[in-house]
Design a protein around this motif. Sequence first.
Motif, PDB file in Angstrom:
ATOM      1  N   MET A   1       0.858  -1.179   0.000  1.00 19.58           N
ATOM      2  CA  MET A   1       0.000   0.000   0.000  1.00 19.58           C
ATOM      3  C   MET A   1       0.896   1.232   0.000  1.00 19.58           C
ATOM      4  N   ASP A   2       0.572   2.191  -0.850  1.00 20.12           N
ATOM      5  CA  ASP A   2       1.338   3.436  -0.907  1.00 20.12           C
ATOM      6  C   ASP A   2       1.060   4.273   0.339  1.00 20.12           C
ATOM      7  N   GLU A   3       2.072   5.033   0.759  1.00 16.30           N
ATOM      8  CA  GLU A   3       1.879   5.929   1.897  1.00 16.30           C
ATOM      9  C   GLU A   3       0.849   6.980   1.515  1.00 16.30           C
ATOM     10  N   ARG A   4      -0.074   7.223   2.404  1.00 15.10           N
ATOM     11  CA  ARG A   4      -1.089   8.242   2.161  1.00 15.10           C
ATOM     12  C   ARG A   4      -0.912   9.353   3.178  1.00 15.10           C
ATOM     13  N   ILE A   5      -1.141  10.575   2.727  1.00 17.19           N
ATOM     14  CA  ILE A   5      -0.966  11.720   3.620  1.00 17.19           C
ATOM     15  C   ILE A   5      -2.330  12.224   4.088  1.00 17.19           C
ATOM     16  N   CYS A   6      -2.293  12.996   5.131  1.00 14.52           N
ATOM     17  CA  CYS A   6      -3.490  13.577   5.738  1.00 14.52           C
ATOM     18  C   CYS A   6      -4.223  14.454   4.719  1.00 14.52           C
ATOM     19  N   SER A   7      -5.541  14.380   4.737  1.00 14.15           N
ATOM     20  CA  SER A   7      -6.381  15.156   3.813  1.00 14.15           C
ATOM     21  C   SER A   7      -6.523  16.620   4.211  1.00 14.15           C
ATOM     22  N   ARG A   8      -6.147  16.961   5.431  1.00 13.19           N
ATOM     23  CA  ARG A   8      -6.281  18.345   5.882  1.00 13.19           C
ATOM     24  C   ARG A   8      -5.354  19.255   5.094  1.00 13.19           C
ATOM     25  N   VAL A   9      -5.847  20.396   4.697  1.00 16.30           N
ATOM     26  CA  VAL A   9      -5.076  21.354   3.911  1.00 16.30           C
ATOM     27  C   VAL A   9      -3.822  21.771   4.682  1.00 16.30           C
ATOM     28  N   GLY A  10      -2.685  21.709   4.013  1.00 13.67           N
ATOM     29  CA  GLY A  10      -1.429  22.141   4.608  1.00 13.67           C
ATOM     30  C   GLY A  10      -0.746  21.098   5.462  1.00 13.67           C
ATOM     31  N   CYS A  11      -1.346  19.944   5.647  1.00 17.13           N
ATOM     32  CA  CYS A  11      -0.745  18.899   6.476  1.00 17.13           C
ATOM     33  C   CYS A  11      -0.087  17.872   5.567  1.00 17.13           C
ATOM     34  N   SER A  12       1.142  17.504   5.889  1.00 14.86           N
ATOM     35  CA  SER A  12       1.849  16.522   5.075  1.00 14.86           C
ATOM     36  C   SER A  12       2.235  15.283   5.884  1.00 14.86           C
ATOM     37  N   ARG A  13       1.570  15.108   7.044  1.00 25.12           N
ATOM     38  CA  ARG A  13       1.863  13.933   7.868  1.00 25.12           C
ATOM     39  C   ARG A  13       1.205  12.681   7.275  1.00 25.12           C
ATOM     40  N   GLU A  14       1.747  11.531   7.648  1.00 27.75           N
ATOM     41  CA  GLU A  14       1.213  10.254   7.188  1.00 27.75           C
ATOM     42  C   GLU A  14      -0.167  10.003   7.803  1.00 27.75           C
ATOM     43  N   ALA A  15      -1.105   9.552   6.984  1.00 29.35           N
ATOM     44  CA  ALA A  15      -2.464   9.259   7.453  1.00 29.35           C
ATOM     45  C   ALA A  15      -2.478   7.962   8.258  1.00 29.35           C
ATOM     46  N   VAL A  16      -3.289   7.946   9.330  1.00 29.79           N
ATOM     47  CA  VAL A  16      -3.432   6.752  10.175  1.00 29.79           C
ATOM     48  C   VAL A  16      -4.878   6.322  10.340  1.00 29.79           C
ATOM     49  N   SER A  17      -5.828   7.151   9.912  1.00 31.50           N
ATOM     50  CA  SER A  17      -7.245   6.815  10.066  1.00 31.50           C
ATOM     51  C   SER A  17      -8.041   7.366   8.886  1.00 31.50           C
ATOM     52  N   THR A  18      -9.254   6.855   8.741  1.00 33.33           N
ATOM     53  CA  THR A  18     -10.139   7.304   7.673  1.00 33.33           C
ATOM     54  C   THR A  18     -11.450   7.798   8.289  1.00 33.33           C
ATOM     55  N   LEU A  19     -11.896   8.948   7.824  1.00 36.79           N
ATOM     56  CA  LEU A  19     -13.105   9.595   8.318  1.00 36.79           C
ATOM     57  C   LEU A  19     -14.158   9.614   7.222  1.00 36.79           C
TER      58      LEU A  19
END
Length: 69
Positions: A1-19
């Motif tokens: 699975m490719d690394e996915r980043i946070c959907s929040r604008v301006g955030c480049s951290r790795e995603a850990v959950s789905t909303l």
Amino acid sequence: MDERICSRVGCSREAVSTLTYDYADQMAVLGPLGLSREPHSYDLCAIHTERLSTPQGWQIIRHVSQTEA
């Protein structure tokens, strides 16, 4: 699975959950990172997962994986 980043604008951290939102029932559902990106869901990093808030009167359902429980 490719690394996915946070959907929040301006955030480049790795995603850990789905909303996902259920507007009809005024509910936000937060769970472990989904297996793939979905057009009507949002991936969030740990910080934005913890800080999640919803409009007044809405309910947040938090699902945890077996490894987190």
